[in-house]
Design a protein around this motif. Structure first.
Motif, short mmCIF file in Angstrom:
data_model
loop_
_atom_site.label_atom_id
_atom_site.label_comp_id
_atom_site.label_asym_id
_atom_site.label_seq_id
_atom_site.Cartn_x
_atom_site.Cartn_y
_atom_site.Cartn_z
N GLU A 163 0.83 -1.21 0.00
CA GLU A 163 0.00 0.00 0.00
C GLU A 163 0.87 1.26 0.00
O GLU A 163 0.60 2.22 -0.73
CB GLU A 163 -0.89 -0.03 1.24
N HIS A 165 3.92 1.45 -1.09
CA HIS A 165 4.57 1.53 -2.39
C HIS A 165 3.63 2.09 -3.47
O HIS A 165 4.01 2.92 -4.28
CB HIS A 165 5.08 0.14 -2.80
N ASP A 166 2.37 1.59 -3.43
CA ASP A 166 1.39 2.03 -4.44
C ASP A 166 1.04 3.51 -4.29
O ASP A 166 0.71 4.17 -5.27
CB ASP A 166 0.11 1.19 -4.33
N LEU A 167 1.08 4.00 -3.05
CA LEU A 167 0.70 5.40 -2.82
C LEU A 167 1.91 6.33 -2.76
O LEU A 167 1.80 7.47 -2.33
CB LEU A 167 -0.12 5.51 -1.53
N THR A 168 3.07 5.83 -3.18
CA THR A 168 4.24 6.71 -3.33
C THR A 168 4.34 7.11 -4.79
O THR A 168 4.45 6.25 -5.67
CB THR A 168 5.52 5.99 -2.88
N ILE B 34 -3.69 10.66 -7.74
CA ILE B 34 -3.47 10.29 -6.32
C ILE B 34 -2.84 11.48 -5.59
O ILE B 34 -3.23 11.82 -4.46
CB ILE B 34 -2.57 9.02 -6.22
N ALA B 40 -1.88 10.41 -1.60
CA ALA B 40 -0.49 9.94 -1.61
C ALA B 40 0.08 9.88 -0.20
O ALA B 40 -0.21 10.73 0.65
CB ALA B 40 0.35 10.86 -2.47
N ARG B 41 0.86 8.83 0.05
CA ARG B 41 1.52 8.66 1.35
C ARG B 41 2.91 9.32 1.34
O ARG B 41 3.39 9.78 2.35
CB ARG B 41 1.70 7.18 1.66
N ALA B 42 3.53 9.28 0.15
CA ALA B 42 4.89 9.84 0.02
C ALA B 42 5.10 10.33 -1.40
O ALA B 42 4.39 9.93 -2.32
CB ALA B 42 5.91 8.76 0.35
#
Lengths: 169, 74
Positions: A163, A165-168, B34, B40-42
């Motif tokens: 998760e 990785h996918d949202l980076t 995103i 987005a997280r990063a």
């Protein structure tokens, strides 16, 4: 050899598990019918005297000569009735394990590996396997269940990393 | 998250569409989306650099810090 995706080991296992689910279902229905006939048929002294009983006697003659079987046959009817739900639970657990495993390998086939749904499926399989091992007194199933429980935790961590990785971006 | 990515505002100022920016910085539309929606997280330094280069802005123009209510209480 490919492990994940189309035309891989996961795909093959998914197919085998799908087929074996139906095989177990059919076999369990046959076993329930045969078991009921054997368990609740009255002991026949002279099989030739009864036409129908003769057929039953021929089919299960080897089984009926067995010492263990004679011990079961001597049990009271109330105790014999308890065998049916016992085997029913075992079959239900086996069918559930097969169904969940098929779902898991189907996800692997579609390249869905580190996913929340897989974590839940593995967790359910491990709990079912532990239940199955307790009921059938099978130590190897218990070990497999505990190992799956560990694998579930690994998959949980893997899902979190996936998760991330996918949202980076 | 208390860090807000103000990509939509800067994009509106520069009058550039999501597709256009995605093409320029060689990022997929879904990944840029995103970023735009704040899921987005990063963010990679290379992505931030590419966005700043194409939008002609500073990282500070894109990022804002808004403390959460929980953080304020602490």
């Amino acid at each position: 050899m490919k492990y994940l995706g189309k035309k891989s080991l996961s795909s093959l296992l998914s197919g085998i598990l799908h087929l074996s689910w139906y095989v177990v279902l059919v076999l369990s229905i046959i076993a329930v019918v045969m078991g009921a006939i054997i368990l609740f048929s009255t002991p026949v002294e002279d099989p030739a005297a009864l036409g129908i009983a003769k057929v039953n006697f021929c089919i299960f003659s080897e089984l009926k000569n067995d010492k263990d079987w004679q011990m079961i046959e001597n049990l009271p009817l109330a105790v014999r009735i308890l065998f049916l739900p016992y085997f029913g639970v075992i079959v239900a657990l086996l069918l559930q394990i097969l169904k969940k495993s098929q779902h898991l390998f189907n996800n692997f086939k579609n390249d869905i590996v580190f996913n929340k749904s897989n974590v839940l499926t593995i967790s359910k399989i491990s709990k079912l396997l532990i239940g199955f091992s307790i009921i059938t007194f099978d130590f190897s199933s218990l070990l497999a269940g505990i190992l799956l429980l560990m694998l579930c935790e690994i998959f949980k961590n893997g899902t979190a990393l996936q998760e991330e990785h996918d949202l980076t971006v | 998250m208390s860090i807000i990515f103000r990509l939509d505002r800067v994009m509106a100022d520069r009058k550039i569409s999501l597709n256009e920016l995605a093409k320029r910085i060689q990022l997929t539309n879904s990944n840029l989306s995103i970023l735009k929606t704040g899921k987005a997280r990063a963010i990679r330094m290379s992505t931030l650099e590419a966005i700043c280069r194409e939008l002609n802005c500073q990282p500070g123009d894109l990022l804002e810090y808004h403390p959460d209510e929980k953080n304020i209480l602490e």
